[in-house]
Design a protein around this motif. Sequence first.
Motif, PDB file in Angstrom:
ATOM      1  N   ASN A 207      33.240  38.045  43.015  1.00 52.74           N
ATOM      2  CA  ASN A 207      33.134  37.028  44.061  1.00 52.74           C
ATOM      3  C   ASN A 207      34.446  36.678  44.740  1.00 52.74           C
ATOM      4  N   ASN A 208      35.535  37.258  44.258  1.00 50.16           N
ATOM      5  CA  ASN A 208      36.825  37.063  44.917  1.00 50.16           C
ATOM      6  C   ASN A 208      37.776  38.168  44.454  1.00 50.16           C
TER       7      ASN A 208
ATOM      8  N   GLU B 167      45.288  39.462  50.138  1.00 47.77           N
ATOM      9  CA  GLU B 167      46.047  39.315  48.889  1.00 47.77           C
ATOM     10  C   GLU B 167      45.634  40.387  47.877  1.00 47.77           C
TER      11      GLU B 167
ATOM     12  N   ASP C 231      32.287  36.899  48.626  1.00 46.37           N
ATOM     13  CA  ASP C 231      31.824  35.608  48.116  1.00 46.37           C
ATOM     14  C   ASP C 231      30.482  35.186  48.703  1.00 46.37           C
TER      15      ASP C 231
ATOM     16  N   PRO D  77      37.499  32.746  48.840  1.00 42.26           N
ATOM     17  CA  PRO D  77      38.335  31.752  48.156  1.00 42.26           C
ATOM     18  C   PRO D  77      39.116  32.401  47.014  1.00 42.26           C
ATOM     19  N   ILE D  78      40.014  31.672  46.441  1.00 38.78           N
ATOM     20  CA  ILE D  78      40.831  32.028  45.276  1.00 38.78           C
ATOM     21  C   ILE D  78      41.819  33.134  45.607  1.00 38.78           C
ATOM     22  N   MET D  79      41.358  34.346  45.898  1.00 45.61           N
ATOM     23  CA  MET D  79      42.222  35.431  46.363  1.00 45.61           C
ATOM     24  C   MET D  79      41.463  36.176  47.451  1.00 45.61           C
ATOM     25  N   ASP D  80      41.995  36.131  48.679  1.00 49.03           N
ATOM     26  CA  ASP D  80      41.289  36.780  49.775  1.00 49.03           C
ATOM     27  C   ASP D  80      41.546  38.291  49.781  1.00 49.03           C
TER      28      ASP D  80
ATOM     29  N   ASP E 280      41.598  41.466  38.245  1.00 49.48           N
ATOM     30  CA  ASP E 280      41.591  41.351  36.777  1.00 49.48           C
ATOM     31  C   ASP E 280      40.848  42.527  36.153  1.00 49.48           C
TER      32      ASP E 280
ATOM     33  N   LYS F 168      40.628  38.002  42.938  1.00 51.32           N
ATOM     34  CA  LYS F 168      41.226  37.835  41.615  1.00 51.32           C
ATOM     35  C   LYS F 168      40.334  38.417  40.526  1.00 51.32           C
ATOM     36  N   GLU F 169      39.030  38.139  40.600  1.00 49.94           N
ATOM     37  CA  GLU F 169      38.104  38.708  39.611  1.00 49.94           C
ATOM     38  C   GLU F 169      38.191  40.236  39.623  1.00 49.94           C
TER      39      GLU F 169
END
Length: 133
Positions: free
Chosen positions: A38-39, A76, A13, A70-73, A45, A41-42
């Motif tokens: 940037n995280n 995770e 990030d 942030p969002i998903m480190d 996906d 989760k992106e």
Amino acid sequence: MSQNIESVCIIDDDSIYINLVSKIIQLKRLSQSVLVFNNGKEALDFFHESIRTDLEVEVPQVIFLDINMPIMDGWEFLKEFSKIRNDISDVIDLYVVSSSIDTRDIDRAKSIDVVSDYLAKPIKLDDFVRVLG
């Protein structure tokens, strides 16, 4: 130096770090392309999509993963990526990259099967050449 690596993925990030690493890879011709997320989760996906679709998706050969995002480190992401790793036929070397020098973080990262190694920020040019060269 030749480009043996077609694609590198940076999951981080920190835009300054991303720009610096991308520029080093480009200037030293260590890879043909750089994917940036940037995280976690992106990135996750993207990998889910590459598994789901029959389209030719450029799966990176090397991933540089930050821990704190942030969002998903990174932790995770590693947990979820470990579940789908076998569904991706391409060989991927994943490096956890963090400014943490806490031995618990280093040992934790190295204990995860999908992790190739732990690299401390800032990454030295020699490390890039060793990993990507």
